[in-house]
Design an enzyme around this catalytic site. Structure first.
Site, PDB file in Angstrom:
ATOM      1  N   PHE A 199     -18.933  49.038  47.721  1.00 18.21           N
ATOM      2  CA  PHE A 199     -19.872  49.577  48.707  1.00 18.21           C
ATOM      3  C   PHE A 199     -20.759  48.446  49.219  1.00 18.21           C
ATOM      4  O   PHE A 199     -20.992  47.455  48.507  1.00 18.21           O
ATOM      5  CB  PHE A 199     -20.744  50.668  48.068  1.00 18.21           C
ATOM      6  N   ARG A 254      -2.710  65.599  48.518  1.00 22.67           N
ATOM      7  CA  ARG A 254      -2.931  67.046  48.650  1.00 22.67           C
ATOM      8  C   ARG A 254      -3.563  67.364  50.003  1.00 22.67           C
ATOM      9  O   ARG A 254      -4.171  66.505  50.638  1.00 22.67           O
ATOM     10  CB  ARG A 254      -3.865  67.545  47.551  1.00 22.67           C
ATOM     11  N   TRP A 313     -12.054  50.677  52.463  1.00 23.12           N
ATOM     12  CA  TRP A 313     -12.883  51.499  53.353  1.00 23.12           C
ATOM     13  C   TRP A 313     -13.304  50.684  54.573  1.00 23.12           C
ATOM     14  O   TRP A 313     -13.246  51.166  55.701  1.00 23.12           O
ATOM     15  CB  TRP A 313     -14.116  52.025  52.607  1.00 23.12           C
TER      16      TRP A 313
END
Length: 557
Positions: free
Chosen positions: A383, A95, A411
């Site tokens: 993380f 999107r 990431w």
């Protein structure tokens, strides 16, 4: 490793000209409309000319979101990059970001770290102008509606029952409830009014669900804008607005092509929120990804109880799509938050809280597998603060329940950090699909709402307040009872109470009102205190964004 912000990583990327990306994806030059060097519109004619069999459709969804962030878009982009690294032809479909969250608190929708789509600044800001076109079309309809009333009101519109609002792509709580038309006869009819954020406009939903310009005009024409004094719906077609609206939207209807940091073709098109709309990118963009890739990786907004449910029950139904597999993104940090750990303490190891928060993940997995019948894998978005013990606990609990799990480090490492996830997705896509929607369309409106609330949310009771009960009867009497349901609900909980974290049970879902979105083809059910115009936080992200004399933007994540 030296920390670099998302925008610093994106600005250091050496992008390929968009013509190279299009050529690599086998998009003919005649279907390409470049918007500068790095982005382009793709003509819908590609879908008619390309007879290639569709690829596998993979949905990326997530656990219930928290202030800690889950990294769903980052994982989606990283997975597509990883699939290409292991030799698979993958295309990603996302999107477009809304300016409201960009300048507010949630951030953009271009991914993060080394799993991003670029040009990141353009995508997060004006991009190709789609949202501006949607807002203009929405507000043209509002202007024509008020103009009709001003010049005699031949349709006998009841100004107390106007349902169409103006919109803007910004978080502005001041505009939620207003009175306009003041200043005397020449300035309109005084009435209560309000604004929605552009992503909540039915025009956004129509654009994302339309197949072509003809379908777009037909859907726009069906939009209900008000009711007359006899209680009959008044439509956009009766105001003769659909043609001019479609003229504003003709370019916005074409999907946008960009690239990931690793050169993966990326379609980014449409941006309805999943807590107040259907939360998926356009059908056209998804179909293009399926035609051009052996694997089309897409996402749906917020958690699986919102975006994924609407992807399955609304988008897949309307488009005739059959997904092959799903990825559920989770983080140790978010699971600890669901286990009761405050945001400020999430960096500390806490195995007890982690185990307490795991039921949230397991419920989403159960829904994907047993309600919708899809094979799925849990992607643990790693993380730096996650400890080995915490990661092992999540893996162990998932495997105990027969759930496949993969650690994702996209990431920090880009596609290389998602190869294990990509291999598992490929394996799952070869399994037979038992995909099925959550409910049958021929059920009464109240029963469809109850089915979603009880099967997906695990509510004990569903209460339609008097206004909603009355509207349900009206909707069925008008012949719209067969439409699917689009639940408008807080994203922060399975319930309609954002403070009920984890996997609550025994709660009651309250439905305050219903609205027919005849153009987009669904019924919106409003629960709790859901709002269609967000507000800015105490310290908006806009305060950190700047641009220098050379046009270089800083502070954008």
């Amino acid at each position: 490793m030296e920390y670099r912000s998302d925008i610093e990583i994106a600005q250091s990327c050496r992008m390929k000209p968009i013509r190279e990306i299009a050529a690599a994806a086998h998009i003919d030059e005649s279907d390409l409309e470049p918007y500068g060097c790095w982005k382009a519109k793709i003509n819908l004619s590609l879908l008619k000319k390309n007879s290639r069999p569709d690829g596998k459709l993979v949905l990326v969804t997530a656990i219930t979101p928290t202030p800690a962030g889950e990294g769903k878009t980052t994982t989606t982009i990283g997975l597509a990059d990883a699939l290409r690294r292991i030799g698979k032809n993958a295309v990603v479909a996302l999107r477009e970001p809304s300016l409201g969250p960009v300048f507010g608190v949630k951030g953009g929708a271009a991914g993060g770290g080394y799993a991003q789509v670029v040009p990141m600044e353009d995508i997060n800001l004006h991009f190709t102008g789609d949202f501006h076109a949607i807002g203009a079309a929405n507000n043209l309809l509002a202007a024509l509606l008020d103009n009709h009333i001003q010049h005699g009101n031949a349709l006998d519109i009841d100004v107390r029952r106007i349902t169409w609002k103006r919109c803007m792509d910004m978080n502005d709580r001041q505009l939620r409830f207003i009175v306009d038309g003041l200043g005397g006869k020449t300035n309109g009819t005084p009435r209560e009014d309000g604004f929605d954020i552009t992503v909540a406009s039915e025009v956004m939903a129509v654009l994302c669900l339309a197949n072509d310009i003809t379908d777009l005009k037909e859907r726009l024409g069906r939009i209900i804008v008000a009711y007359d004094h006899s209680g009959n719906p008044v439509t956009c077609a009766q105001l003769k607005a659909q043609g001019a609206m479609a003229a504003l939207l003709k370019d916005a209807l074409k999907p946008n092509l960009v690239q990931s940091l690793e050169g993966t073709p990326a379609f980014i098109h449409g941006g309805p929120f999943a807590n107040i709309a259907h939360g998926c990118n356009s059908i056209a963009a998804t179909r293009m990804a399926l035609k051009l890739g052996d694997y089309a990786v897409t996402e749906a907004g917020f958690a699986a109880d919102l975006g994924a449910e609407k992807f399955f029950d609304i988008k897949c139904r309307m488009a005739g799509l059959t997904p092959s597999a799903a990825v559920i993104v989770a983080t140790v940090r978010a699971l600890k938050y669901h286990g009761g750990v405050p945001k400020a303490e999430l960096a500390n190891e806490d195995l007890a809280a982690l185990e307490k928060g795991l039921p949230n993940l397991l419920r989403h997995v159960d829904n994907i597998k047993n309600v919708f019948g899809l094979p799925c894998v849990v992607a643990v978005n790693v993380f730096p603060t996650d400890t080995e013990a915490e990661l092992k606990l999540v893996e162990a609990k998932c495997r105990e329940m027969g759930i496949s799990v993969a650690l994702s480090r996209v990431w920090a490492e880009g596609g290389a950090g998602g190869e294990a996830l990509a291999k598992e997705v490929v394996r799952l896509c070869e399994e037979p699909s038992r995909f099925t929607p959550c409910y049958e369309l021929n059920q009464p409106v109240a029963d469809k709402i109850s089915t979603i609330a009880k099967r997906v949310y695990r509510a004990k009771h569903v209460l339609l307040l008097p206004a909603a009960k009355k509207r349900a009867a009206e909707i069925e009497a008008m012949g719209f009872g067969h439409l699917p349901i689009c639940m408008a609900k807080t994203q922060y909980s399975f319930s309609d109470n954002p403070k009920l974290l984890g996997a609550p049970e025994g709660f009651t879902i309250q439905v305050s009102d219903l609205r027919i979105c005849a153009g987009s083809g669904f019924i919106v059910a409003y629960t709790g205190e859901i709002m269609t115009m967000p507000g800015l936080p105490r310290i908006p992200s806009a305060e950190k964004i700047d641009v220098d004399e050379e046009g270089k933007i800083t502070g954008l994540f």
